[in-house]
Design a protein around this motif. Sequence first.
Motif, PDB file in Angstrom:
ATOM      1  N   GLU A  61      -9.263  -9.891 -14.331  1.00  0.00           N
ATOM      2  CA  GLU A  61      -8.003 -10.650 -14.392  1.00  0.00           C
ATOM      3  C   GLU A  61      -6.925  -9.930 -15.197  1.00  0.00           C
ATOM      4  O   GLU A  61      -5.732 -10.065 -14.924  1.00  0.00           O
ATOM      5  N   LEU A  64      -5.593  -7.502 -12.480  1.00  0.00           N
ATOM      6  CA  LEU A  64      -5.009  -8.098 -11.287  1.00  0.00           C
ATOM      7  C   LEU A  64      -3.813  -8.992 -11.593  1.00  0.00           C
ATOM      8  O   LEU A  64      -2.913  -9.126 -10.773  1.00  0.00           O
ATOM      9  N   SER A  90     -14.237  -3.068  -6.789  1.00  0.00           N
ATOM     10  CA  SER A  90     -13.515  -4.089  -6.030  1.00  0.00           C
ATOM     11  C   SER A  90     -12.212  -4.467  -6.735  1.00  0.00           C
ATOM     12  O   SER A  90     -11.197  -4.710  -6.079  1.00  0.00           O
ATOM     13  N   THR A  91     -12.229  -4.487  -8.057  1.00  0.00           N
ATOM     14  CA  THR A  91     -11.000  -4.760  -8.817  1.00  0.00           C
ATOM     15  C   THR A  91      -9.998  -3.634  -8.612  1.00  0.00           C
ATOM     16  O   THR A  91      -8.806  -3.880  -8.395  1.00  0.00           O
ATOM     17  N   LYS A  93      -9.701  -1.667  -6.063  1.00  0.00           N
ATOM     18  CA  LYS A  93      -9.173  -1.740  -4.695  1.00  0.00           C
ATOM     19  C   LYS A  93      -8.075  -2.794  -4.561  1.00  0.00           C
ATOM     20  O   LYS A  93      -7.152  -2.642  -3.771  1.00  0.00           O
ATOM     21  N   LYS A  94      -8.171  -3.876  -5.333  1.00  0.00           N
ATOM     22  CA  LYS A  94      -7.201  -4.970  -5.249  1.00  0.00           C
ATOM     23  C   LYS A  94      -5.974  -4.745  -6.132  1.00  0.00           C
ATOM     24  O   LYS A  94      -4.955  -5.427  -5.961  1.00  0.00           O
ATOM     25  N   ALA A  95      -6.065  -3.830  -7.077  1.00  0.00           N
ATOM     26  CA  ALA A  95      -4.969  -3.616  -8.026  1.00  0.00           C
ATOM     27  C   ALA A  95      -3.731  -3.088  -7.305  1.00  0.00           C
ATOM     28  O   ALA A  95      -3.826  -2.390  -6.300  1.00  0.00           O
ATOM     29  N   THR A  96      -2.574  -3.438  -7.840  1.00  0.00           N
ATOM     30  CA  THR A  96      -1.310  -3.051  -7.217  1.00  0.00           C
ATOM     31  C   THR A  96      -0.627  -1.882  -7.921  1.00  0.00           C
ATOM     32  O   THR A  96       0.492  -1.517  -7.552  1.00  0.00           O
TER      33      THR A  96
END
Length: 190
Positions: A61, A64, A90-91, A93-96
């Motif tokens: 969190e 993200l 997985s974190t 991959k989702k990070a911007t």
Amino acid sequence: MELIAYIGPMWSGKTEALKAFAEASIANELNVGIFDHPNNNRNSVRDLSCNFPNTQKFRPEAILDAKLDVLIFDEVHLYDCFGTAELFLSTLKKATAKVAVLAGIYYDFYNDYRPFPIWNKLTLLRCEFRDTNPVTPCHICGTWLGVRYTASLGEPDRRVGDFYYNVCRTCGIQYLREWRAKHCELVKVN
């Protein structure tokens, strides 16, 4: 996201490369998040947390929910050691963020000096690897040639701490053989 990983044995300049990247990013007014593995208990002046007081322990969190341009992670091999590599990946991959810069030991002393699996998974994500060169010779024979491995001086399966030294492949294989003969019933292999 661009992925860059500094790999090598202890004392090869990995954390220093992260520090330089963080300092340059901060100087360019980018939002930088610096993260360490939750189980890293090292207390060395070389650690990022000693140089950047805002270093956080890894929590998905925190990555993200923040609006960060640059993510910096030290001791990435520990995600394999503590069974959290999939959560970390997985974190990531989702990070911007625009770029993530990672560092860690490449070869696993406890697993026949094979690469930690997380590095293979990062290869699939098109991670650019930047090999660092050791700044210490082999602590057993003194050679500077082929110093690629970090061996533990600590208790069996102790993966965190400052109880490590660098070894060349020849000494590493001999040391591993002797270590296994002494501690074989205690060895846990990932």
